[in-house]
Design an enzyme around this catalytic site. Sequence first.
Site, PDB file in Angstrom:
ATOM      1  N   SER A 142      12.711  -0.094   4.169  1.00  0.00           N
ATOM      2  CA  SER A 142      12.823  -0.018   5.632  1.00  0.00           C
ATOM      3  C   SER A 142      13.990   0.905   5.923  1.00  0.00           C
ATOM      4  CB  SER A 142      13.129  -1.421   6.181  1.00  0.00           C
ATOM      5  OG  SER A 142      13.666  -1.345   7.486  1.00  0.00           O
ATOM      6  N   TYR A 155      17.706  -9.363   5.788  1.00  0.00           N
ATOM      7  CA  TYR A 155      16.747  -8.255   5.749  1.00  0.00           C
ATOM      8  C   TYR A 155      17.456  -6.976   5.293  1.00  0.00           C
ATOM      9  CZ  TYR A 155      12.726  -5.417   7.217  1.00  0.00           C
ATOM     10  OH  TYR A 155      11.644  -4.568   7.246  1.00  0.00           O
TER      11      TYR A 155
HETATM   12  P1  NAD Z   1       2.942  -7.938   8.165  1.00  0.00           P
HETATM   13  O1  NAD Z   1       3.669  -9.189   8.504  1.00  0.00           O
HETATM   14  O2  NAD Z   1       2.057  -7.306   9.184  1.00  0.00           O
HETATM   15  O3  NAD Z   1       2.120  -8.138   6.834  1.00  0.00           O
HETATM   16  C1  NAD Z   1       2.722  -8.709   5.742  1.00  0.00           C
HETATM   17  C2  NAD Z   1       1.708  -8.940   4.644  1.00  0.00           C
HETATM   18  O4  NAD Z   1       2.379  -9.672   3.619  1.00  0.00           O
HETATM   19  C3  NAD Z   1       0.531  -9.806   5.093  1.00  0.00           C
HETATM   20  O5  NAD Z   1      -0.621  -9.408   4.375  1.00  0.00           O
HETATM   21  C4  NAD Z   1       0.953 -11.213   4.642  1.00  0.00           C
HETATM   22  O6  NAD Z   1      -0.123 -12.091   4.418  1.00  0.00           O
HETATM   23  C5  NAD Z   1       1.667 -10.873   3.354  1.00  0.00           C
HETATM   24  N1  NAD Z   1       2.606 -11.898   2.914  1.00  0.00           N
HETATM   25  C6  NAD Z   1       3.531 -12.550   3.633  1.00  0.00           C
HETATM   26  N2  NAD Z   1       4.201 -13.414   2.855  1.00  0.00           N
HETATM   27  C7  NAD Z   1       3.681 -13.280   1.610  1.00  0.00           C
HETATM   28  C8  NAD Z   1       3.925 -13.910   0.351  1.00  0.00           C
HETATM   29  N3  NAD Z   1       4.875 -14.841   0.223  1.00  0.00           N
HETATM   30  N4  NAD Z   1       3.189 -13.547  -0.701  1.00  0.00           N
HETATM   31  C9  NAD Z   1       2.215 -12.620  -0.587  1.00  0.00           C
HETATM   32  N5  NAD Z   1       1.940 -11.979   0.566  1.00  0.00           N
HETATM   33  C10 NAD Z   1       2.660 -12.330   1.640  1.00  0.00           C
HETATM   34  O7  NAD Z   1       4.080  -6.932   7.692  1.00  0.00           O
HETATM   35  P2  NAD Z   1       4.245  -5.363   8.001  1.00  0.00           P
HETATM   36  O8  NAD Z   1       4.901  -5.234   9.309  1.00  0.00           O
HETATM   37  O9  NAD Z   1       2.991  -4.651   7.717  1.00  0.00           O
HETATM   38  O10 NAD Z   1       5.355  -4.986   6.909  1.00  0.00           O
HETATM   39  C11 NAD Z   1       5.025  -4.660   5.574  1.00  0.00           C
HETATM   40  C12 NAD Z   1       6.286  -4.211   4.872  1.00  0.00           C
HETATM   41  O11 NAD Z   1       6.834  -3.095   5.555  1.00  0.00           O
HETATM   42  C13 NAD Z   1       7.395  -5.261   4.821  1.00  0.00           C
HETATM   43  O12 NAD Z   1       8.042  -5.201   3.595  1.00  0.00           O
HETATM   44  C14 NAD Z   1       8.314  -4.852   5.959  1.00  0.00           C
HETATM   45  O13 NAD Z   1       9.632  -5.290   5.753  1.00  0.00           O
HETATM   46  C15 NAD Z   1       8.183  -3.349   5.883  1.00  0.00           C
HETATM   47  N6  NAD Z   1       8.502  -2.671   7.140  1.00  0.00           N
HETATM   48  C16 NAD Z   1       7.823  -2.968   8.287  1.00  0.00           C
HETATM   49  C17 NAD Z   1       8.138  -2.300   9.461  1.00  0.00           C
HETATM   50  C18 NAD Z   1       7.420  -2.584  10.753  1.00  0.00           C
HETATM   51  O14 NAD Z   1       7.863  -2.077  11.805  1.00  0.00           O
HETATM   52  N7  NAD Z   1       6.323  -3.328  10.741  1.00  0.00           N
HETATM   53  C19 NAD Z   1       9.162  -1.345   9.462  1.00  0.00           C
HETATM   54  C20 NAD Z   1       9.832  -1.060   8.272  1.00  0.00           C
HETATM   55  C21 NAD Z   1       9.482  -1.733   7.121  1.00  0.00           C
END
Ligand code: NAD
Length: 260
Positions: A142, A155
Site C-alpha cells: 500500500s 496497517y
Molecule cells: P477486500 O477487502 O476487498 O478483499 C480482501 C480479500 O481478502 C477478500 O477476498 C477476502 O475474502 C480475503 N480475505 C480476508 N481475510 C482473509 C483471510 N484471513 N484469509 C484469506 N483471505 C482473506 O480488499 P481490497 O481492498 O481488495 O485489498 C486487497 C489488498 O490491497 C489488501 O492487502 C489491501 O491492504 C491492499 N490495498 C487496498 C487498497 C484499497 O484502496 N482497497 C489500497 C492499497 C492497498
Amino acid sequence: MLEGKVAVITGSTDGIGLAIARVLASRKASIMLNGFGDAAHIEALRRELAREHGVTVAYGAADLSIGSEAAGLIKDATREFGHVDILVNNAGTQHKSPIEEHPPEKWDAVLALNLSAAFHTIRSVLPQMRERNWGRIVNIASIYGLAGGSDRSSYVASKHGLVGLSKAVALETAASGITCNAVCPGHVSTRIFYKIAKDLAQRDNISREEAQRRVAARDMPSGRAVAPEQVAELVAFLCSAAASEIRGAALSMDGGWLAR
Ligand code: NAD
C-alpha cells in the site's frame, strides 16, 4: 502470455485480488483462488473465470491469518496443479484507531494477515521455484508501506514490513529467475471506496461522481481512485519476461500521492 504457469492469489474472492485473478487468467495462467465468502458465489466465480478464459481455476479456503493454513495453500495448489509459478500475496485487513486505543489482539490479527502470511507462503513456495529457476512473487502492500498515516499503526507497520520482506526476498533470489516485488496502491475503487463516497454524497447532497472525486482528492492529486484492474495490469507486467530485472522494487500507483 502466462500459458503453462500457475498463479496463487491470496484474498481473490473480491476486490483487487479478484481483478488480479481475472487479468492473470486472461493471460492464460491457471488460477488458485483463495478468500472468504459464500460457497455458492465462490463456486460460480470459479466456473465463470474458467469458462471465460479457458483456463483451470481451483479454490483453496485457507485462512491466511493462520501460518499453517497459509503454507497449506501452497501445498494444496501444488497438489492440484503440480507446481506454483506465481504467488500474489494480496489478502489484507486493517484496523483504524489511535495507537492508545488499538486493541493488542487487533494488532496481532493485522500483522498476521498483512505480513506473516506472506512470510509463510513465500517460505513454502520458494524451494519449487528454485528447482525450475523461475518464479514471480508480488506482494500487494500500500502507499502506507512507503509513507505514514494516523490512526492505523498496525496497517502502516505491516505494509512497511511487507515492503521490507519484498526487498529481503528479492536479494536472496537476485541471481535467479525468481523476482519479488511490492505494489503500493493509493485509494483503489473497491466496494469500500464506493460505499464511503456514497455516504458522503448523501451527507453533503452532492453527486456520487463528485463524492468519489472528493474522497480520492483527500490524498491523491489526481482526484481519482486507482481502478483494481490497473493494479492487476501492473501485477501482470511484473509476471512478464520484460520485468525479469525488476527486483525488490516498491512500485507505487497512487495518483501522485507521494510526489507531493
Ligand atoms: P477486500 O477487502 O476487498 O478483499 C480482501 C480479500 O481478502 C477478500 O477476498 C477476502 O475474502 C480475503 N480475505 C480476508 N481475510 C482473509 C483471510 N484471513 N484469509 C484469506 N483471505 C482473506 O480488499 P481490497 O481492498 O481488495 O485489498 C486487497 C489488498 O490491497 C489488501 O492487502 C489491501 O491492504 C491492499 N490495498 C487496498 C487498497 C484499497 O484502496 N482497497 C489500497 C492499497 C492497498
